[in-house]
Each structure stands twice: as structure tokens, then as C-alpha cells.
Design an enzyme around this catalytic site. Structure first.
Site, PDB file in Angstrom:
ATOM      1  N   ARG A  22       0.824  -1.214   0.000  1.00 29.24           N
ATOM      2  CA  ARG A  22       0.000   0.000   0.000  1.00 29.24           C
ATOM      3  C   ARG A  22       0.858   1.264   0.000  1.00 29.24           C
ATOM      4  NH1 ARG A  22      -2.794  -4.187   1.998  1.00 29.24           N
ATOM      5  NH2 ARG A  22      -5.086  -4.145   2.123  1.00 29.24           N
TER       6      ARG A  22
ATOM      7  N   ASP B 250      -4.259 -15.300   7.447  1.00 28.35           N
ATOM      8  CA  ASP B 250      -2.970 -15.794   6.931  1.00 28.35           C
ATOM      9  C   ASP B 250      -2.229 -16.662   7.943  1.00 28.35           C
ATOM     10  OD1 ASP B 250      -3.463 -14.454   4.590  1.00 28.35           O
ATOM     11  OD2 ASP B 250      -2.231 -12.718   5.091  1.00 28.35           O
TER      12      ASP B 250
ATOM     13  N   ARG C 214      -5.563 -23.754   1.216  1.00 26.93           N
ATOM     14  CA  ARG C 214      -4.889 -23.937   2.513  1.00 26.93           C
ATOM     15  C   ARG C 214      -5.640 -24.857   3.467  1.00 26.93           C
ATOM     16  NH1 ARG C 214      -2.269 -17.902   3.236  1.00 26.93           N
ATOM     17  NH2 ARG C 214      -0.477 -18.335   1.887  1.00 26.93           N
TER      18      ARG C 214
ATOM     19  N   ARG D 242       3.428 -19.884   3.105  1.00 29.06           N
ATOM     20  CA  ARG D 242       2.985 -20.065   4.491  1.00 29.06           C
ATOM     21  C   ARG D 242       2.846 -21.544   4.858  1.00 29.06           C
ATOM     22  NH1 ARG D 242       2.710 -14.884   5.814  1.00 29.06           N
ATOM     23  NH2 ARG D 242       1.631 -13.468   4.397  1.00 29.06           N
TER      24      ARG D 242
HETATM   25  C1  S3P Z   1      -4.346  -8.901   2.398  1.00 25.92           C
HETATM   26  C2  S3P Z   1      -5.589  -9.362   2.698  1.00 25.92           C
HETATM   27  C3  S3P Z   1      -5.907 -10.779   2.916  1.00 25.92           C
HETATM   28  C4  S3P Z   1      -4.655 -11.612   3.143  1.00 25.92           C
HETATM   29  C5  S3P Z   1      -3.547 -11.257   2.201  1.00 25.92           C
HETATM   30  C6  S3P Z   1      -3.186  -9.797   2.328  1.00 25.92           C
HETATM   31  C7  S3P Z   1      -4.157  -7.458   2.167  1.00 25.92           C
HETATM   32  O1  S3P Z   1      -6.579 -11.285   1.782  1.00 25.92           O
HETATM   33  O2  S3P Z   1      -4.951 -12.986   3.039  1.00 25.92           O
HETATM   34  O3  S3P Z   1      -2.400 -12.041   2.457  1.00 25.92           O
HETATM   35  O4  S3P Z   1      -3.018  -6.987   2.202  1.00 25.92           O
HETATM   36  O5  S3P Z   1      -5.167  -6.765   1.957  1.00 25.92           O
HETATM   37  P1  S3P Z   1      -8.162 -11.058   1.594  1.00 25.92           P
HETATM   38  O6  S3P Z   1      -8.411  -9.643   1.783  1.00 25.92           O
HETATM   39  O7  S3P Z   1      -8.497 -11.493   0.221  1.00 25.92           O
HETATM   40  O8  S3P Z   1      -8.791 -11.927   2.636  1.00 25.92           O
END
Ligand code: S3P
Length: 436
Positions: free
Chosen positions: A31, A323, A354, A396
Site C-alpha cells: 500500500r 494468513d 490452505r 505459508r
Molecule cells: C491482504 C488481505 C488478505 C490476506 C492477504 C493480504 C491485504 O486477503 O490474506 O495475504 O493486504 O489486503 P483477503 O483480503 O483477500 O482476505
């Protein structure tokens, strides 16, 4: 690193010991690169995650015209944004293994006045993109999924002016929420999302950090942004990734005699359920030096648990530790009783399925696991046996089962570990350091 790269571990006889600093947070790094690339001016970034996933996003932003001046180490650099005037990329954008990179960048690119194409590796090109194509198309975006599998990448994007929407997320996904909000910040008017449960709020926190007005309802479920925004450059120190720290939280809890400290770990309350759930199971986790900054962080000390007891993970905890579920399942295999993890069907569309990969590997080590469409029940208490396991190219799964190997009888080998680099560069070094 060859794709068949294997890592072996032996049962740790003396426990894990030492102090480490886990690398920067993956979600925040993606981000920061995306928002920083659109900002007015330059900012100093410290502790960016130099993993394949986040480097792909940073390279993509450089393709759009952002510039990076290296600092004293690869994690620290000065990023100069394009002042909301990015240029069309000359080549298709490689997102590697990263669903976050692809979905977030799609939100931005859909609202910019040029065409682009996002692609990724085999795993990424089999992950669902319809979840972002649907809301972005409602905003007027022109996105086409051209993958071999329906609804999957490569994504062709014909960028242009969008219109604001109010979107009800069908699933608790921070990636989908963020894709819509990022498109919304580039669109005239107010775009809002309603999420069925609280998901990680890094986008919202970074909006505030970069001076982007964004409103969040008291219950945290409704978020709105009014565009077009101006992004003010602001320096950022990225805390350590709690999802990387989670491997050591579990390993030190299940290996007798352990005592470790993890420094400067992100403690954002939308990401810390792994600590809550492990503590509920009996883990001995202490937090010191907590700093409540825009993104809170602190040092975490973990001592081997005297005894772990099974738990039921609550529905609202799932997005907060999505995660960490593979490694939490390993703690469950060492806990007395049956741990219940349900309402987690999202796990089926991660870097691997997973639920299937965690359950399969746990069974191969001798654990009792019942698999459901939306989760697992793991009955712990029986010693696990070391063996050779597949990681299915999923970072992971690889790291989680190496933690299991530290507490299992004999030797454990994880095959196909090259993808550890997508989230945790230096993982093997930390493994050797803590088990020395
Ligand atoms: C993330 C959101 C999660 C997570 C991913 C990172 C993010 O996914 O599993 O590793 O940075 O917004 P989802 O938003 O699809 O659940």
C-alpha cells in the site's frame, strides 16, 4: 533459487532462543508503494519488505513513473511520487505470486487514463479476480480477465473515468475493500464500502497518514472516501509483519525450553488475533515497548507454553488471522482437545487451497484432522512424526510445517520452498539463528 528447493529441520532439543527482527509488513509495504507512487513529493520509506511480492509492486510503480533512490540498505529508500500524474506502463505488469499486488493495483489502474495489463505466476493466474472485477465494473471500469481459467488473470485494463458506488462486500476481504477504495479515491464523488466483518485496515490508516480524507463508521464496517484526492508525501517506518512473526510465536510455544523475542512487530488490532487465540490456548506471550503510532507495534517475547489447550476460533476472528491459520493449525496439533476452525472458506482461494494443504500435511505427520468445506477440526495431543512434505509452492505452508518439524520426532523436509521469498526474505537465516 530453484523451484524444487528443499529445507530440512530436526526436532529442536534445546528450544528456540534469541532475539530477531522480522521483515516489514507485506500488506503495508504494497500500500505504501501504491499510494507513495501517486503522492505529491518525496518520502523516506524505512523497512519496506524486500520480498518478491512487494518488490514486484514497487517495480510496477516505477513503470508508472515513480522514482526510487536507494538508501543505506535495500529496505530503506526515498520514493518520489508522480503527483497523481502517472505515465502508461511500457510493458505488462508482473505481479508475481501476489494477489494483494494484483487486486490493489487493478483498483488504481482502472481509474487512470491509459491501458495496462496485469499478469502473475501460475498460482496467481488461478486465483479469483471476479471479486474485484464485479465492483470495479459497476464503477464503469473496463477490466477483462483473459486467463485460461474463467475469471482469472491476466487482467486487461482499459483505464478511464469511473463513477462512485456504494458496495456491499460479499466476503470479508481487505483486498476487495481496498481495490474499491483505491479506485474511489481517484473518482469524483463519494465511494463507500460495507464489509460483513472487520478486515485489516491498513488502507484506511494509510489514507489518514497521507492526508486522504476517509471516514470509518463507529463499528468499523463502513468506509468512505471522497475523490479525487491529493496525496501528501509523508515518511513512513513500516513495522515488522505479524504474519511472519506468527511462525515463531507458534514454534516457541510448542518447542519445550524456548524463549525468544521478536522486535518491532506490527500490532494493528485488525491483525493481532493470532496473539489472542494463542494466549487463549495457553501460550506464554508478553508484549513490551508498545508504541501506539498510526500503525502500532511492539516487542513480543514468547516462552514455551506449559500446556496448550484446544480452542474454537470465533467467526469474527477469522479475517483477523486468515494468513496465520496454517501455523495456528500446527499449534492446535500440539494442544489437548479439538480445535475448531470454521467460517474460513476463503482459505481455499489463497496461494494454495490452505484447508486441503494444511489438513493433508498434518495427517502426513500423524495428526487427526477433519476437513470441512469451510475449515478444519484438529485433535491434538499425539506426537507428530517428521516426514517429507510438499509445500505446494505456498510460502505459508512451507514455513508453517517447518515449525511443526521443530517439535516433531526425527527430521522434516519441506519441498518446493522457493516461494518463502515472496513474503519472508531471510527466513532460513532466522531459522538457523533461533535454533542454533
Ligand atoms: C491482504 C488481505 C488478505 C490476506 C492477504 C493480504 C491485504 O486477503 O490474506 O495475504 O493486504 O489486503 P483477503 O483480503 O483477500 O482476505
Amino acid at each position: 533459487m530453484p523451484s524444487d528447493y528443499c529445507i530440512n529441520v530436526q526436532r529442536s532439543e534445546h528450544g528456540l532462543h534469541g532475539t530477531i527482527t522480522v521483515p516489514g509488513d507485506k500488506s503495508i509495504s504494497h500500500r505504501v508503494a501504491i499510494l507513495g507512487a501517486l503522492a505529491n513529493g518525496s518520502m523516506h520509506i524505512e523497512n519496506y519488505l524486500c520480498s518478491e511480492d512487494c518488490l514486484n509492486t514497487l517495480r510496477a510503480m516505477q513503470q508508472l513513473g515513480a522514482t526510487v533512490i536507494p538508501g543505506d540498505c535495500p529496505q530503506n529508500f526515498t520514493l518520489t511520487g508522480t503527483g497523481m500524474a502517472p505515465t502508461a506502463p511500457e510493458r505488462d505488469i508482473d505481479c508475481g505470486n501476489s494477489g494483494t499486488g494484483m487486486r490493489l493495483m487493478a483498483g488504481v489502474l482502472a481509474a487512470l487514463p491509459f491501458n495496462s495489463c496485469l499478469y502473475g505466476d501460475e498460482s496467481l493466474q488461478s486465483r479469483p479476480m471476479k471479486r474485484i472485477i464485479d465492483p470495479l465494473s459497476t464503477m464503469g471500469a473496463k477490466l477483462t480477465a483473459c486467463g485460461k481459467k474463467a475469471g482469472c488473470a491476466p487482467l486487461k485494463i482499459e483505464g478511464g473515468t469511473l463513477h462512485p458506488i456504494r458496495y456491499e462486500l460479499p466476503m470479508a476481504s481487505a483486498q476487495v475493500k481496498s481495490a474499491v477504495l483505491l479506485a474511489g479515491m481517484l473518482t469524483e464523488g463519494t465511494t463507500s464500502v460495507h464489509q460483513p466483518a472487520i478486515t485489516r485496515d491498513h488502507t484506511e490508516r494509510l489514507f489518514t497518514h497521507f492526508g486522504i480524507p476517509c471516514s470509518v463508521s463507529d463499528d468499523g464496517l463502513d468506509i468512505a472516501v471522497t475523490g479525487p484526492v491529493r496525496i501528501k508525501a509523508a515518511d513512513m517506518v513500516i513495522p515488522g509483519d505479524i504474519s511472519s512473526a506468527a511462525f515463531w510465536l507458534v514454534a516457541a510455544s510448542i518447542v519445550p525450553g524456548s524463549e525468544i523475542t521478536l522486535r518491532h512487530v506490527g500490532l494493528n488490532p485488525t491483525r493481532d488475533a493470532i496473539i489472542t487465540v494463542l494466549r487463549r490456548m495457553g501460550a506464554n506471550i508478553t508484549i513490551t515497548n508498545r508504541v501506539d503510532a498510526g500503525e502500532p507495534y511492539g516487542d513480543i517475547t514468547v516462552r514455551a507454553a506449559e500446556k496448550l489447550t484446544a480452542t474454537t476460533v470465533q467467526k469474527e476472528e477469522i479475517p483477523n488471522l486468515i494468513d496465520e491459520i496454517p501455523v495456528l493449525s500446527i499449534a492446535a496439533a500440539f494442544a489437548e482437545g479439538t480445535t475448531v476452525i470454521r467460517n474460513a472458506a476463503e482459505l481455499r482461494v489463497k496461494e494454495s487451497d490452505r484447508i486441503a494443504t494444511t489438513a493433508g500435511n498434518l495427517r502426513a505427520m500423524g495428526a487427526a484432522v477433519a476437513e470441512f468445506p469451510d475449515g478444519m477440526e484438529i485433535t491434538g495431543g499425539k506426537p507428530l512424526r517428521g516426514t517429507t512434505l510438499e509445500s505446494y509452492g505456498d510460502h505459508r505452508i512451507a514455513m508453517g510445517f517447518l515449525m511443526a518439524g521443530l517439535a516433531a520426532e526425527g527430521e522434516t523436509t519441506l519441498r518446493n520452498c522457493h516461494n518463502i521469498n515472496t513474503s519472508y526474505p531471510g527466513f532460513e537465516h532466522h531459522l538457523r539463528e533461533l535454533t542454533r
